[in-house]
Design a protein around this motif. Structure first.
Motif, mmCIF file in Angstrom:
data_model
loop_
_atom_site.group_PDB
_atom_site.id
_atom_site.type_symbol
_atom_site.label_atom_id
_atom_site.label_comp_id
_atom_site.label_asym_id
_atom_site.label_seq_id
_atom_site.Cartn_x
_atom_site.Cartn_y
_atom_site.Cartn_z
ATOM 1 N N ASP A 1 5.910 72.877 4.551
ATOM 2 C CA ASP A 1 5.881 73.755 3.224
ATOM 3 C C ASP A 1 4.868 73.085 2.154
ATOM 4 O O ASP A 1 4.562 73.606 1.146
ATOM 5 N N GLU A 2 4.298 71.932 2.622
ATOM 6 C CA GLU A 2 3.355 71.117 1.542
ATOM 7 C C GLU A 2 2.197 71.511 2.026
ATOM 8 O O GLU A 2 1.509 71.509 3.028
ATOM 9 N N GLU A 3 1.336 71.907 0.855
ATOM 10 C CA GLU A 3 -0.369 71.788 1.038
ATOM 11 C C GLU A 3 -0.845 70.268 0.936
ATOM 12 O O GLU A 3 -0.453 69.419 0.042
ATOM 13 N N VAL A 4 -1.599 70.044 1.965
ATOM 14 C CA VAL A 4 -2.207 68.625 2.111
ATOM 15 C C VAL A 4 -3.650 68.651 1.653
ATOM 16 O O VAL A 4 -4.367 69.464 2.157
ATOM 17 N N ILE A 5 -4.291 67.790 0.846
ATOM 18 C CA ILE A 5 -5.770 68.003 0.596
ATOM 19 C C ILE A 5 -6.232 66.586 1.313
ATOM 20 O O ILE A 5 -5.925 65.607 1.138
ATOM 21 N N TYR A 6 -7.301 66.981 2.394
ATOM 22 C CA TYR A 6 -7.965 65.881 2.973
ATOM 23 C C TYR A 6 -9.323 65.843 2.175
ATOM 24 O O TYR A 6 -10.125 66.763 2.346
ATOM 25 N N ARG A 7 -9.608 64.753 1.686
ATOM 26 C CA ARG A 7 -10.889 64.582 0.830
ATOM 27 C C ARG A 7 -12.042 63.555 1.999
ATOM 28 O O ARG A 7 -11.707 62.465 2.190
ATOM 29 N N LYS A 8 -13.185 63.997 1.950
ATOM 30 C CA LYS A 8 -14.064 63.398 2.750
ATOM 31 C C LYS A 8 -15.369 63.397 2.357
ATOM 32 O O LYS A 8 -15.703 64.245 1.261
ATOM 33 N N ASN A 9 -16.243 62.210 2.771
ATOM 34 C CA ASN A 9 -17.766 62.387 2.343
ATOM 35 C C ASN A 9 -18.325 63.186 3.614
ATOM 36 O O ASN A 9 -17.860 63.861 4.227
ATOM 37 N N LYS A 10 -19.628 63.408 3.043
ATOM 38 C CA LYS A 10 -20.521 64.175 3.806
ATOM 39 C C LYS A 10 -20.748 64.013 5.443
ATOM 40 O O LYS A 10 -20.417 64.833 6.297
ATOM 41 N N ALA A 11 -20.967 62.674 5.671
ATOM 42 C CA ALA A 11 -20.754 62.163 7.092
ATOM 43 C C ALA A 11 -19.546 62.626 7.869
ATOM 44 O O ALA A 11 -19.708 63.071 8.890
ATOM 45 N N GLN A 12 -18.491 62.217 7.264
ATOM 46 C CA GLN A 12 -17.078 62.394 7.713
ATOM 47 C C GLN A 12 -16.769 64.060 8.008
ATOM 48 O O GLN A 12 -16.627 64.388 9.134
ATOM 49 N N PHE A 13 -17.233 64.968 6.962
ATOM 50 C CA PHE A 13 -17.223 66.219 7.046
ATOM 51 C C PHE A 13 -18.121 66.806 8.296
ATOM 52 O O PHE A 13 -17.566 67.601 8.919
ATOM 53 N N THR A 14 -19.283 66.349 8.303
ATOM 54 C CA THR A 14 -20.241 66.822 9.337
ATOM 55 C C THR A 14 -19.859 66.461 10.696
ATOM 56 O O THR A 14 -19.998 67.205 11.555
#
Length: 301
Positions: free
Chosen positions: A93-106
């Motif tokens: 039931d929890e919303e989890v936020i994953y924050r990445k830099n552009k290289a990780q996201f790509t």
């Protein structure tokens, strides 16, 4: 008549239309004008509006850029300050936020593709080609993005362009039943209220907890101190209220002072902080800092 005569001359008509026909053979206009000269019908080539790709693939589903973008942006976006590439996921039931830099996201999504309409200068026709989704999305002026993160519980109003990290309380997902019985919970609060001024203290505790739910964005600027023999059930009340009403991510329960007043405290986005089994020595040394946290409008974290 025209279709039959064209067929006799070896010309195949692709589609008949109300005001003409579609055919892949070029240079038909003089021939058609000759066929219908007696009827006074004049033929010409009508330019077509470039087709719009619907995005439906043979595998089913939509693969156009617009469709892929719509699904992708349900759980992904960019925050400009500081520049962060974000994925939102749910764990239970929890919303989890994953924050990445552009290289990780790509690296995570570079295999994603979509179909996009491109104009071929040589053939002067539109073609649908498969391309990298991110290469298009990164340059999209209308991609989903926010200016910054903030934690804005009601009654505070989240400004436009700000991603609100407050996602509501756990209890909001419950279905209320007509025969719900909360007497056990209320009786436990009354037990913790003590033997002196029981009802007055009981009302204060209930109102305090109600304030956390009804106006979470307004600080009560007060704390409650419970002192009793071990095993009376102080933790049961707040552990249950925190887990089943607020949500575990909004609660901090600890016996370590550094988690509350330390340089790397854990007070971020917490509505309820329980300092468990606080000893007189530890509390006395941190008294001024604890008082400051209770009454301060903002804290560092």
């Amino acid at each position: 008549k025209v279709e039959a005569e064209l067929k006799e001359r070896g010309v195949s008509v692709s589609v008949l239309m109300f005001d003409g026909l579609m055919c892949e053979t070029e240079g038909l206009v003089p021939m058609l004008n000759e066929m219908t000269a007696a009827e006074g019908v004049v033929w010409d080539v009508k330019e077509h509006t470039p087709f719009k790709y619907t995005g439906r693939s043979e595998r089913g589903g939509c693969e156009s850029y617009a469709c892929v973008k719509r699904e992708f942006e349900k759980t992904h976006f960019i925050v400009r300050n500081p520049l962060t590439y974000v994925e939102v996921s749910r764990v239970g039931d929890e919303e989890v936020i994953y924050r990445k830099n552009k290289a990780q996201f790509t690296n995570t999504y570079e295999a994603m593709t979509c179909m996009q309409e491109r104009y071929d200068v040589e053939t002067k026709k539109y073609k649908c080609i498969r391309c990298s989704f991110l290469s298009v999305w990164y340059k999209d002026a209308n991609r989903k993005e926010y200016e910054r993160f903030d934690f804005v519980p009601p009654p505070l109003v989240c400004p436009a362009g700000v991603y609100n990290l407050f996602t509501g309380f756990v209890y909001e997902s419950y279905v209320e039943e007509a025969d719900d019985d909360v007497s056990i919970f209320l009786n436990h609060i009354r037990l913790l209220a003590g033997d002196e001024k029981t009802e007055e203290v009981f009302d204060y505790i209930v109102n305090y907890l109600a304030h956390l739910i009804q106006t979470p964005g307004v600080q009560p600027r007060a704390s409650m101190l419970f002192k009793s023999i071990e095993g009376i059930g102080k933790n049961i009340l707040f552990d249950s209220f925190g887990k089943y009403i607020l949500g575990s991510k909004y609660v901090l329960s600890t016996a370590r002072a550094e988690c509350i007043i330390g340089k790397f405290n854990q007070l971020d986005r917490k509505f309820l902080v329980c300092y468990d089994e606080a000893s007189g020595k530890d509390t006395y040394q941190a008294e001024s800092m604890i008082k400051g946290l209770i009454t301060a409008p903002t804290i560092e974290w």
